[in-house]
Design an enzyme around this catalytic site. Structure first.
Site: not given
Ligand code: G3P
Ligand code: MG
Length: 245
Positions: A6, A48, A108
């Site tokens: 992640h 992010h 994403e």
């Molecule tokens: O894509 C999963 C997760 O990353 C979603 O939340 O805020 O970490 O981008 P965030």
């Molecule tokens: Mg994310």
């Protein structure tokens, strides 16, 4: 169950930087998630937040900067373990590191009320420009308008639903929205990742990946109840990894 790094190996290196992705690869990751934005001059980049306040300590918005301007900021400035200079990478540079070892990629797309006009067309063209990339890609977004535009532009692209502040009560309408856009995956917050909800989502026909899972006990529980993947800042959450050198 997929162990999806992640924002790279973001527990150990500044999130969404080349260093973080290189480390995730070194740790043996094959499945990756990262967040995509677009600069003022139309370059796809990986970060992010919509601005650099949290990572670099400057409240400047990516949408307002050219890539040349953006690249000057140190987005490792607030990372406790390692503040050595890291810039916001172009999507292409991230791909140079992770594409080869990857089995599954989750782009994403961060887009809020279309702050990044044309990002959908641009990303689709990018995905088609490299052999085999489109097939192993899943595009997700909290912005439903963005998911809809992806679907309008491509009947084939695999989509994943993400919902802000989702709760058990709001799950049914969310499943309807996910179905309507032709999503194949449903990405669920750990906060509501209980067996009851998981079974409902699975019954509706979706694969389920849960974010963000940083405790081994949670990872084991989710594996046990049949979750398809977990997003983790610790790619070594279930395995062994020893830093070389
Ligand atoms: O894509 C999963 C997760 O990353 C979603 O939340 O805020 O970490 O981008 P965030
Ligand atoms: Mg994310």
């Amino acid at each position: 169950m997929r162990i999806i790094s992640h924002r790279g190996a973001s527990a150990y290196a500044p999130e969404n930087t080349l260093k973080s992705f290189a480390l995730a690869v070194e740790m043996g990751s094959h499945d990756f998630e990262f967040d995509v934005h677009q600069t003022k001059d139309g370059i796809l980049v990986v970060h992010h937040d919509f601005d650099l306040k949290r990572t670099a300590g400057h409240a400047v918005r990516i949408a307002d900067l050219t890539y040349a301007e953006l690249k000057k900021y140190n987005v490792a400035a607030t990372f406790r373990r390692d503040k050595g200079f890291q810039y916001v990478p172009r999507l292409e540079e991230v791909m140079d590191i992770i594409e080869k070892p990857s089995h599954w990629l989750n782009f994403e797309v961060k887009n809020d009320h279309n702050v990044y006009p044309g990002i959908e067309e641009k990303l689709l063209a990018f995905l088609r420009s490299k052999r085999g990339l489109f097939e192993k890609t899943v595009v997700s977004s909290f912005d439903h308008g963005t998911l809809k535009r992806f679907r309008e532009l491509s009947p084939e692209i695999k989509l994943a639903y993400l919902g802000h502040n989702l709760s058990t009560v709001l799950l049914l309408p969310a499943l309807k929205k996910a179905k309507a856009v032709g999503a194949v995956n449903f990405h669920l917050a750990l906060r509501i990742a209980f067996k009851f909800n998981l079974l409902k989502i699975k019954k509706a026909g979706f694969r389920v990946c849960v974010y963000t899972v940083n405790e081994k006990k949670d990872a084991l529980r989710l594996k046990e109840i049949g979750v398809d993947g977990i997003f983790t800042n610790h790619p070594d959450i279930l395995g062994k990894w020893t830093l070389k050198g």
